[in-house]
Design an enzyme around this catalytic site. Sequence first.
Site, PDB file in Angstrom:
ATOM      1  N   HIS A 196       4.284  -0.756 -51.153  1.00 38.91           N
ATOM      2  CA  HIS A 196       4.280  -2.136 -50.675  1.00 38.91           C
ATOM      3  C   HIS A 196       5.646  -2.807 -50.849  1.00 38.91           C
ATOM      4  O   HIS A 196       5.724  -3.988 -51.215  1.00 38.91           O
ATOM      5  CB  HIS A 196       3.180  -2.916 -51.396  1.00 38.91           C
ATOM      6  CG  HIS A 196       2.608  -4.043 -50.610  1.00 38.91           C
ATOM      7  ND1 HIS A 196       3.376  -5.094 -50.137  1.00 38.91           N
ATOM      8  CD2 HIS A 196       1.352  -4.278 -50.176  1.00 38.91           C
ATOM      9  CE1 HIS A 196       2.594  -5.931 -49.483  1.00 38.91           C
ATOM     10  NE2 HIS A 196       1.365  -5.460 -49.480  1.00 38.91           N
ATOM     11  N   ARG A 222      -7.540  -3.339 -46.430  1.00 37.14           N
ATOM     12  CA  ARG A 222      -8.862  -3.907 -46.687  1.00 37.14           C
ATOM     13  C   ARG A 222     -10.040  -2.986 -46.400  1.00 37.14           C
ATOM     14  O   ARG A 222     -10.018  -2.219 -45.436  1.00 37.14           O
ATOM     15  CB  ARG A 222      -9.025  -5.191 -45.860  1.00 37.14           C
ATOM     16  CG  ARG A 222      -8.118  -6.296 -46.370  1.00 37.14           C
ATOM     17  CD  ARG A 222      -8.170  -7.537 -45.499  1.00 37.14           C
ATOM     18  NE  ARG A 222      -7.328  -8.585 -46.076  1.00 37.14           N
ATOM     19  CZ  ARG A 222      -5.986  -8.626 -45.932  1.00 37.14           C
ATOM     20  NH1 ARG A 222      -5.352  -7.702 -45.234  1.00 37.14           N
ATOM     21  NH2 ARG A 222      -5.297  -9.591 -46.501  1.00 37.14           N
ATOM     22  N   HIS A 254      -6.269  -3.435 -51.171  1.00 36.46           N
ATOM     23  CA  HIS A 254      -5.363  -2.549 -51.923  1.00 36.46           C
ATOM     24  C   HIS A 254      -6.002  -1.897 -53.155  1.00 36.46           C
ATOM     25  O   HIS A 254      -5.336  -1.641 -54.143  1.00 36.46           O
ATOM     26  CB  HIS A 254      -4.100  -3.309 -52.322  1.00 36.46           C
ATOM     27  CG  HIS A 254      -3.268  -3.785 -51.159  1.00 36.46           C
ATOM     28  ND1 HIS A 254      -3.134  -3.066 -49.994  1.00 36.46           N
ATOM     29  CD2 HIS A 254      -2.530  -4.927 -50.981  1.00 36.46           C
ATOM     30  CE1 HIS A 254      -2.347  -3.729 -49.153  1.00 36.46           C
ATOM     31  NE2 HIS A 254      -1.979  -4.861 -49.712  1.00 36.46           N
ATOM     32  N   GLU A 288       4.024  -0.689 -44.271  1.00 33.98           N
ATOM     33  CA  GLU A 288       3.089   0.035 -45.135  1.00 33.98           C
ATOM     34  C   GLU A 288       2.370   1.109 -44.317  1.00 33.98           C
ATOM     35  O   GLU A 288       1.457   0.802 -43.564  1.00 33.98           O
ATOM     36  CB  GLU A 288       2.073  -0.943 -45.725  1.00 33.98           C
ATOM     37  CG  GLU A 288       2.693  -2.120 -46.462  1.00 33.98           C
ATOM     38  CD  GLU A 288       1.765  -3.335 -46.517  1.00 33.98           C
ATOM     39  OE1 GLU A 288       0.607  -3.199 -46.930  1.00 33.98           O
ATOM     40  OE2 GLU A 288       2.195  -4.437 -46.132  1.00 33.98           O
ATOM     41  N   ASP A 310       0.860  -9.511 -39.692  1.00 34.21           N
ATOM     42  CA  ASP A 310       0.161  -8.900 -40.830  1.00 34.21           C
ATOM     43  C   ASP A 310      -0.920  -8.013 -40.222  1.00 34.21           C
ATOM     44  O   ASP A 310      -2.104  -8.285 -40.350  1.00 34.21           O
ATOM     45  CB  ASP A 310      -0.440  -9.994 -41.732  1.00 34.21           C
ATOM     46  CG  ASP A 310      -1.099  -9.414 -42.977  1.00 34.21           C
ATOM     47  OD1 ASP A 310      -1.013  -8.189 -43.187  1.00 34.21           O
ATOM     48  OD2 ASP A 310      -1.715 -10.194 -43.729  1.00 34.21           O
TER      49      ASP A 310
HETATM   50  C1  BGC Z   1      -1.811  -7.400 -46.427  1.00 34.33           C
HETATM   51  C2  BGC Z   1      -1.617  -8.898 -46.517  1.00 34.33           C
HETATM   52  C3  BGC Z   1      -1.497  -9.260 -47.960  1.00 34.33           C
HETATM   53  C4  BGC Z   1      -0.321  -8.514 -48.548  1.00 34.33           C
HETATM   54  C5  BGC Z   1      -0.230  -8.749 -50.009  1.00 34.33           C
HETATM   55  C6  BGC Z   1      -0.587  -6.764 -46.971  1.00 34.33           C
HETATM   56  O1  BGC Z   1      -0.734  -5.383 -46.928  1.00 34.33           O
HETATM   57  O2  BGC Z   1      -2.095  -6.987 -45.123  1.00 34.33           O
HETATM   58  O3  BGC Z   1      -2.674  -9.587 -45.918  1.00 34.33           O
HETATM   59  O4  BGC Z   1      -1.361 -10.627 -48.149  1.00 34.33           O
HETATM   60  O5  BGC Z   1      -0.453  -7.146 -48.322  1.00 34.33           O
HETATM   61  O6  BGC Z   1       0.996  -9.223 -50.385  1.00 34.33           O
END
Ligand code: BGC
Length: 343
Positions: free
Chosen positions: A174, A78, A103, A308, A246
């Site tokens: 991802h 973010r 992203h 990630e 998360d």
């Molecule tokens: C984020 C999550 C998001 C996900 C998407 C992660 O990298 O931190 O908040 O929902 O990606 O699937």
Amino acid sequence: MRSDFGTTSKGEKAALYTLKNSNGMEAAVSDYGAVLVKVLVPDREGKLRDVVLGYDDVSGYEAGTLYFGETVGRVANRIGGGSFELNGRTYGLTQNDGSNTLHGGRDYYGKRMWTAEEADDSHVTFMLRSTDGDQGFPGASDIRVTYTLTQENEVKIHYHAVPEADTLLNLTNHSYFNLSGHASGLALDQEVMINADAYTEADAQSIPTGNVIPVEGTPMDFRKAKTVGQEIESDYEALIFGQGYDHNWVLNGSGYRQAASMYSKKTGIEMKVYTDLPGMQFYTGNFIVEEAGKEGAVYKKRQAVCFESQYFPDAVHKERFAGPVVRAGEVYDTTTVYQFGRR
Ligand code: BGC
């Protein structure tokens, strides 16, 4: 080996590249989104298990909103408020996560056709030309992602770019891992270790506050392997905000080193994660809701977890966080490895 992976709604033909090594492992990647589609690993009995969530063909990836296996960028995770300042100018991005950019924003790299520049049985290099102003970011750049399946059972992901003007770059993969197999149910029984003494505190919108919190004595402590599910339901603010894990962990050490590991008692498959980046988002698939995936599988909440590698989320707004500014002509070069084994 190159095979057909279907046609996008825009009529683009996608290909699937299957990489193999002499230990029986296979990995498949597509030029659509530079996505990692399959990772086949022999389990304790020698049976091949596909350990990543995904879709059968390109239309699944085009429609999907969960980022399965995708290469995300230009900036992973973010950017608070969907804008940032660089060299005295303000750049506005698309806001695709409340008022924040996630992203890369709406038109992120996982939803584009990349060009396969070279490929053989063990590696593929995908290239994406990102123009000046793409997603709102300055600095045109050719971005290259190379996937290699090594004889050491590593899926090695190498990222390379040299921007033409000062910009931000922070790419990640991802993939969602379930070491009992992508269709085997929840991943809560699998053991995870994270090589980090601290994580970055975030607010209810997952934007870091700037504070770095020691994991000691909290459910965020994965320094000794424990199951994903062991403390996930704890009454702990971070876990309530994230609806599970998360968060960005502040990886110990610097340079290329081990960041994490994962293990399935059921299959005996083990994975080690290595990276040269300072942070890693450990995300437990909290937002998966009944997603139709490969081979008729229906994925549920917490069916898999993501590791990630990244510069810390919202680093551009936090003086104490390194990256992700890359100057004109500077080389952005990073590597993340997922290495498989069994015990
Ligand atoms: C984020 C999550 C998001 C996900 C998407 C992660 O990298 O931190 O908040 O929902 O990606 O699937």
